[in-house]
Design a protein around this motif. Structure first.
Motif, PDB file in Angstrom:
ATOM      1  N   ASN A   6       0.848  -1.181   0.000  1.00 54.16           N
ATOM      2  CA  ASN A   6       0.000   0.000   0.000  1.00 54.16           C
ATOM      3  C   ASN A   6       0.887   1.236   0.000  1.00 54.16           C
ATOM      4  OD1 ASN A   6      -2.404   1.558   0.080  1.00 54.16           O
ATOM      5  ND2 ASN A   6      -3.370   0.007   1.372  1.00 54.16           N
ATOM      6  N   ALA A   7       0.284   2.388  -0.187  1.00 49.06           N
ATOM      7  CA  ALA A   7       1.006   3.666  -0.185  1.00 49.06           C
ATOM      8  C   ALA A   7      -0.028   4.765   0.003  1.00 49.06           C
ATOM      9  CB  ALA A   7       1.771   3.862  -1.496  1.00 49.06           C
TER      10      ALA A   7
ATOM     11  N   ALA B 211       5.310   3.381 -10.425  1.00 45.78           N
ATOM     12  CA  ALA B 211       3.976   3.781 -10.861  1.00 45.78           C
ATOM     13  C   ALA B 211       3.087   4.106  -9.656  1.00 45.78           C
ATOM     14  CB  ALA B 211       3.350   2.676 -11.704  1.00 45.78           C
ATOM     15  N   VAL B 212       3.198   3.307  -8.592  1.00 47.29           N
ATOM     16  CA  VAL B 212       2.424   3.572  -7.381  1.00 47.29           C
ATOM     17  C   VAL B 212       2.816   4.927  -6.795  1.00 47.29           C
ATOM     18  CG1 VAL B 212       2.022   2.852  -5.002  1.00 47.29           C
ATOM     19  CG2 VAL B 212       1.999   1.156  -6.839  1.00 47.29           C
ATOM     20  N   ILE B 213       4.099   5.196  -6.748  1.00 46.62           N
ATOM     21  CA  ILE B 213       4.567   6.493  -6.251  1.00 46.62           C
ATOM     22  C   ILE B 213       4.040   7.619  -7.142  1.00 46.62           C
ATOM     23  CG2 ILE B 213       6.611   7.922  -5.845  1.00 46.62           C
ATOM     24  CD1 ILE B 213       8.085   5.251  -5.192  1.00 46.62           C
ATOM     25  N   GLY B 214       4.047   7.387  -8.466  1.00 49.52           N
ATOM     26  CA  GLY B 214       3.495   8.380  -9.386  1.00 49.52           C
ATOM     27  C   GLY B 214       2.017   8.636  -9.138  1.00 49.52           C
ATOM     28  N   HIS B 215       1.287   7.581  -8.819  1.00 46.92           N
ATOM     29  CA  HIS B 215      -0.134   7.713  -8.472  1.00 46.92           C
ATOM     30  C   HIS B 215      -0.308   8.628  -7.263  1.00 46.92           C
ATOM     31  CE1 HIS B 215      -4.262   6.108  -7.532  1.00 46.92           C
ATOM     32  NE2 HIS B 215      -3.862   6.365  -6.302  1.00 46.92           N
ATOM     33  N   GLU B 216       0.499   8.415  -6.222  1.00 46.70           N
ATOM     34  CA  GLU B 216       0.385   9.235  -5.012  1.00 46.70           C
ATOM     35  C   GLU B 216       0.805  10.673  -5.270  1.00 46.70           C
ATOM     36  OE1 GLU B 216      -1.241   8.138  -2.665  1.00 46.70           O
ATOM     37  OE2 GLU B 216      -1.234   6.033  -3.262  1.00 46.70           O
ATOM     38  N   ILE B 217       1.838  10.861  -6.042  1.00 46.85           N
ATOM     39  CA  ILE B 217       2.259  12.221  -6.397  1.00 46.85           C
ATOM     40  C   ILE B 217       1.188  12.892  -7.254  1.00 46.85           C
ATOM     41  CG2 ILE B 217       3.938  13.521  -7.785  1.00 46.85           C
ATOM     42  CD1 ILE B 217       6.077  11.626  -6.680  1.00 46.85           C
ATOM     43  N   GLY B 218       0.474  12.095  -8.050  1.00 46.78           N
ATOM     44  CA  GLY B 218      -0.652  12.627  -8.812  1.00 46.78           C
ATOM     45  C   GLY B 218      -1.720  13.203  -7.905  1.00 46.78           C
ATOM     46  N   HIS B 219      -1.993  12.521  -6.779  1.00 43.45           N
ATOM     47  CA  HIS B 219      -2.944  13.060  -5.806  1.00 43.45           C
ATOM     48  C   HIS B 219      -2.493  14.442  -5.321  1.00 43.45           C
ATOM     49  CE1 HIS B 219      -5.790   9.872  -5.325  1.00 43.45           C
ATOM     50  NE2 HIS B 219      -4.900   8.968  -4.927  1.00 43.45           N
ATOM     51  N   VAL B 220      -1.192  14.548  -5.024  1.00 40.82           N
ATOM     52  CA  VAL B 220      -0.658  15.812  -4.514  1.00 40.82           C
ATOM     53  C   VAL B 220      -0.747  16.898  -5.587  1.00 40.82           C
ATOM     54  CG1 VAL B 220       1.379  16.964  -3.579  1.00 40.82           C
ATOM     55  CG2 VAL B 220       0.902  14.585  -2.943  1.00 40.82           C
ATOM     56  N   ALA B 221      -0.295  16.575  -6.804  1.00 41.23           N
ATOM     57  CA  ALA B 221      -0.282  17.558  -7.888  1.00 41.23           C
ATOM     58  C   ALA B 221      -1.693  18.012  -8.258  1.00 41.23           C
ATOM     59  CB  ALA B 221       0.423  16.965  -9.108  1.00 41.23           C
TER      60      ALA B 221
ATOM     61  N   PHE C 159      -6.670   8.221   0.982  1.00 39.18           N
ATOM     62  CA  PHE C 159      -5.410   8.731   0.475  1.00 39.18           C
ATOM     63  C   PHE C 159      -4.471   7.630  -0.005  1.00 39.18           C
ATOM     64  CE2 PHE C 159      -6.843  11.846   3.678  1.00 39.18           C
ATOM     65  CZ  PHE C 159      -7.063  12.901   2.816  1.00 39.18           C
ATOM     66  N   GLY C 160      -4.881   6.360   0.057  1.00 39.90           N
ATOM     67  CA  GLY C 160      -3.997   5.265  -0.311  1.00 39.90           C
ATOM     68  C   GLY C 160      -4.185   4.815  -1.747  1.00 39.90           C
ATOM     69  N   ILE C 161      -3.269   3.962  -2.206  1.00 37.54           N
ATOM     70  CA  ILE C 161      -3.383   3.369  -3.535  1.00 37.54           C
ATOM     71  C   ILE C 161      -4.449   2.287  -3.531  1.00 37.54           C
ATOM     72  CG2 ILE C 161      -1.519   1.728  -3.032  1.00 37.54           C
ATOM     73  CD1 ILE C 161      -2.287   3.159  -6.494  1.00 37.54           C
ATOM     74  N   PHE C 162      -4.657   1.679  -2.355  1.00 36.91           N
ATOM     75  CA  PHE C 162      -5.612   0.576  -2.223  1.00 36.91           C
ATOM     76  C   PHE C 162      -6.529   0.864  -1.048  1.00 36.91           C
ATOM     77  CE2 PHE C 162      -6.884  -3.488  -0.343  1.00 36.91           C
ATOM     78  CZ  PHE C 162      -7.442  -4.103  -1.443  1.00 36.91           C
ATOM     79  N   GLY C 163      -7.834   0.736  -1.252  1.00 30.66           N
ATOM     80  CA  GLY C 163      -8.785   1.037  -0.184  1.00 30.66           C
ATOM     81  C   GLY C 163      -9.811  -0.057  -0.017  1.00 30.66           C
ATOM     82  N   ASN C 164     -10.903   0.281   0.675  1.00 29.08           N
ATOM     83  CA  ASN C 164     -11.934  -0.719   0.898  1.00 29.08           C
ATOM     84  C   ASN C 164     -12.695  -0.989  -0.385  1.00 29.08           C
ATOM     85  OD1 ASN C 164     -12.804   2.006   1.230  1.00 29.08           O
ATOM     86  ND2 ASN C 164     -14.738   1.260   2.026  1.00 29.08           N
TER      87      ASN C 164
END
Length: 291
Positions: free
Chosen positions: A113-114, A143-153, A266-271
């Motif tokens: 997760n991230a 790619a997962v890190i890019g996904h999270e940075i996408g949330h920030v951007a 805020f995670g890559i994987f949720g419920n």
């Protein structure tokens, strides 16, 4: 400027919508006819102050809460090759996305997760689980890190705070309006605020809050697709699809573990529920990228 404009438009939308509801349902006329001295604009303003105030206090404390609830260790000086790669990758992708360098952390979860959080796009926290670094290849992890940075951007943290502020305002306002109605009109109490007001308000806070959670979850699901697109752009589409497919494999094997409830959005994987799910099904996210 865009975020300030959204904030102002959101507040305007609240005022307009409340006015329409009162006119359509005739609530103001019913209250006036029964002699209820209720300052609706003042009540709305008070609810907005508390509603938006609570949402933005949560936003300002988001990094501290995230670090505490997930036991994230922020990397000050990389100690291993994995930590060095993680810091370098976050720096590279953040620069590519046009945001300030976030804090980088690792949290001790064996599952993959991230998450990303923070009060603005230039003061964020990006963290990955130990399990993701151990079992995902470098392209998938990137790619997962890019996904999270996408949330920030994309400013998702601020956007969700605005949405939550609007919903908080409506929940508090409508709950107390129903409480006034029950106390004064139904129970005919004329001695200040009676027990009917307090019991009804609490019950309506819970009921309306439940529906508000559905709305927040819906917005959360929509932004996940945007973050997947950002991850595909910052890394590659193939790597993003591979990462989501890997997550689906872990979910099917029963090895998934969502983040704490206050961090799921805020995670890559949720419920994986329906109306209350913070993330769309992985199959839908993979299909969207494949198209």
């Amino acid at each position: 400027m865009l975020r300030i404009g959204l904030f102002l438009l959101t507040n305007l939308a609240v005022l307009v919508l409340v006015g329409i509801i009162f006119n359509l349902l005739g609530i103001q006329g019913i209250l006036d006819a029964n002699g209820v001295d209720l300052n609706l604009p003042g009540l709305l303003l008070l609810c907005a102050i508390f509603g938006f105030g609570g949402a933005f206090i949560s936003l300002l404390l988001s990094k501290t809460i995230a670090r505490t609830t997930t036991r994230t260790r922020v990397i000050e000086q990389p100690q291993t090759a994995d930590e060095q790669w993680l810091v370098d990758t976050v720096r590279e992708l953040s620069k590519k996305a046009g945001i300030g360098m976030p804090e980088v952390g690792i949290f001790p979860m064996p599952q993959a997760n991230a998450f990303a959080t923070g009060w603005n796009r230039n003061s964020a926290l990006v963290a990955v689980s130990a399990g993701l670094l151990q079992r995902f290849n470098r392209d998938e992890a990137r790619a997962v890190i890019g996904h999270e940075i996408g949330h920030v951007a994309n400013g998702d943290m601020v956007t969700l705070a605005l949405i939550q502020g609007v919903l908080n305002t409506f929940v508090m306002f409508l709950a107390r309006l129903v409480g006034f109605f029950v106390d004064r009109v139904v129970l005919r109490n004329e001695q200040g605020l009676g027990i009917g007001y307090f019991v009804t308000s609490i019950a309506m806070d819970i009921l309306f809050g439940f529906f508000a959670m559905m709305v927040v979850a819906w917005f959360s699901r929509r932004r996940e697709y945007r973050a997947d697109t950002a991850g595909a752009g910052l890394a590659s589409r193939g790597a993003m699809i591979s990462a989501l497919t890997h997550l689906r494999t872990e979910a099917e094997a029963g090895r998934e573990q969502p983040l704490p409830s206050n961090m799921k959005a805020f995670g890559i994987f949720g419920n994986m529920g329906a109306l209350m799910a913070s993330h769309p099904p992985l199959e839908d996210r993979i299909a969207a990228l494949q198209k």
